[in-house]
Design an enzyme around this catalytic site. Structure first.
Site, PDB file in Angstrom:
ATOM      1  N   ARG A   1       5.930  52.696 -16.293  1.00 35.30           N
ATOM      2  CA  ARG A   1       5.440  51.538 -17.039  1.00 35.30           C
ATOM      3  C   ARG A   1       3.950  51.333 -16.819  1.00 35.30           C
ATOM      4  NH1 ARG A   1       8.327  46.444 -15.119  1.00 35.30           N
ATOM      5  NH2 ARG A   1       7.689  47.308 -13.119  1.00 35.30           N
TER       6      ARG A   1
ATOM      7  N   SER B   1       6.070  55.031  -6.010  1.00 33.69           N
ATOM      8  CA  SER B   1       7.184  54.802  -5.082  1.00 33.69           C
ATOM      9  C   SER B   1       7.778  56.103  -4.549  1.00 33.69           C
ATOM     10  CB  SER B   1       8.245  53.929  -5.750  1.00 33.69           C
ATOM     11  OG  SER B   1       7.672  52.677  -6.056  1.00 33.69           O
TER      12      SER B   1
ATOM     13  N   ASP C   1       7.126  50.317  -4.269  1.00 38.77           N
ATOM     14  CA  ASP C   1       7.899  49.178  -4.779  1.00 38.77           C
ATOM     15  C   ASP C   1       8.268  48.186  -3.669  1.00 38.77           C
ATOM     16  OD1 ASP C   1       9.531  51.070  -3.603  1.00 38.77           O
ATOM     17  OD2 ASP C   1      11.040  51.078  -5.191  1.00 38.77           O
TER      18      ASP C   1
END
Ligand code: ADP
Length: 445
Positions: free
Chosen positions: A75, A137, A191
């Protein structure tokens, strides 16, 4: 079940039960591994310095870009912060083809930069200087807030030539080669760290970030003087976020005393055998398979689904962790609707006894996972010695399992009764947390 059958089932499942003494032993091992990690001695816990020395203080303002790589989707986000809170968020998801995820690293990073340009231009911001936080991540070694040396790819990524390289530099170079935006990559995080930061905007006592999704990991706010790995010049930091990387806890064998035959089979059926030991006990990627292994064993032993040994249940990976949440919902409601639905996917028509046994196995497996997570969280709380700690949690297992949160509250209280703690759900730390860390980076520059 009749008494003999019940006893046989209990005997098989007894390996999964963790006694109070075992819980203490796990606490001791976890504490020792944390200490070794932080003192740079060999340990299954990386205890990585994230170089994030501050939490958001409510003064964060402006437009920030965030990149989120390593979750379910890639994203790009534009976030506007006012008084430290996200007031506007534009998000675009981009698909990353398999050939980009598994080939050479260059085309992957070219593509990431292309997505950034595409997004920034679509927002009409190509001439605006935009600070960017990069949520990456994957396990990495950090030399500063803006370096992330990839230790190993996980999940569905595997571009071998990126291992041991700085993912931030690769991203910066690719953005610079395009030269069509004024994006400034200021910080890298994962994350888990993002979840802690996002939690801190909701509750200022937040000092632990916890992920219970596909994988599992935790990070916490440590006293800076306890941290040995500190490369760039210090600036009087009093605290810093440490990324524990606890998915790998026990990869060196220190946790073998809780390993059951079912865990060994679960491990053997996984892609990365002998690694991510702790994650295999608890996280969404593995819990369903763990349950499947047990159900298949009970069935082979003539203790479950005695009218048929279902071939469908012998397929590795066929039992999703989502099913456990559904079946647990039945246990909570005293129903069997979902359990029947799930078993129907395997063409199994269960009798009453089968339903009870399947529900029992799901309960034991998820209860053990919640207990193991709680043992580590309680140990961490004792280690941190803070007045009050809020634990920011994110991930689908935590969100959707109907009892995980309750169990964690109960077990942590039992294990460390004097500590004040609170579990909160911090949504989308990998997006919002990246913007917050970019804002902090601007402030401390
Ligand atoms: P991420 O991949 O970023 O960790 P999530 O936190 O959404 O994203 O985790 C997705 C994982 O959570 C899935 O791989 C699955 O194992 C697990 N999961 C998805 N839905 C559920 C559910 N209803 N109950 C329990 N676990 C779930």
């Amino acid at each position: 079940p009749d008494d003999v059958k019940r006893q046989k089932i209990e005997n098989l499942l007894a390996q999964m039960r963790l006694s109070a003494a075992t819980a203490r032993k796990i606490q001791d091992v976890f504490r020792s591994e944390m200490n070794k990690g932080i003192h740079q001695q060999p340990s299954s816990l990386q205890m990585e310095n994230t170089y994030i020395p501050e939490l958001p203080d409510g003064t964060e303002e402006g437009l920030f870009l965030a990149l989120d790589l390593g979750g379910t989707n890639f994203r790009v986000l534009l976030l506007e912060l006012v008084n430290g809170v996200v007031v506007r968020e534009d998000v675009k998801k981009y698909h990353i083809d398999a050939h980009l995820r598994t080939g050479s690293g260059m085309p992957l990073f070219e593509y990431l930069a292309e997505c950034v340009s595409n997004f920034v231009i679509s927002e009409g911001l190509q001439d605006v200087e935009l600070p960017l936080g990069f949520t990456f991540s994957f396990p990495m070694i950090q030399h500063s807030l803006e370096t992330g040396i990839l230790v190993t790819w996980t999940k569905s990524f595997n571009c071998p030539d990126v291992v041991n390289k700085d993912a931030v530099q690769l991203l910066k170079d690719a953005i610079a080669r395009r030269g069509d935006t004024r994006v400034n990559v200021l910080a890298v995080l994962n994350d888990t760290t993002g979840t802690l930061l996002q939690g801190a905007t909701q509750d200022p006592n937040t000092a632990i970030g916890l992920i219970l999704g596909t994988g599992s990991n935790a990070c916490y706010l440590e006293r800076a003087d306890k941290v040995e790995h500190w490369e760039p010049e210090r600036h009087g930091e009093r605290e810093v976020i440490i990324d524990i990387e606890w998915g790998a806890f026990g990869d060196n064998g220190v946790l073998d005393f809780i390993k059951t035959d079912f865990d060994r089979e679960n491990d053997a059926n996984s892609l990365l055998v002998n690694s991510f030991t702790f994650e295999k006990y608890i996280s969404g990627k593995y819990l369903g398979e763990f349950v499947r292994v047990i159900l298949a064993k009970l069935s082979k032993d003539g203790l479950l689904f005695t009218r048929q040994v279902p071939e469908s249940l012998l397929l590795v990976g066929s039992f999703l962790t989502d099913y456990i949440s559904l079946i647990e919902q039945d246990t909570v409601n005293g129903s069997s609707v979902h359990t029947k639905e799930v078993l129907a996917k395997f063409n199994i028509i269960p009798d009453e006894e089968d339903l009870k046994i399947v529900q029992y196995v799901c309960e034991l497996a998820s209860n053990r996972a919640a207990l193991l997570v709680s043992i580590c969280v309680a140990t961490l709380l004792d280690h941190m010695e803070r007045e009050e700690v809020t634990i920011a949690v994110d991930g689908s297992l935590y969100k959707h399992h109907p009892r995980f949160e309750n169990w964690m509250n109960q077990y942590i209280t039992l294990l460390t009764p004097a500590r004040k703690f609170k579990l909160i759900h911090a949504q989308d730390g990998s997006g919002k947390g990246a913007a917050i860390v970019a804002a902090i980076a601007l402030r401390i520059k």
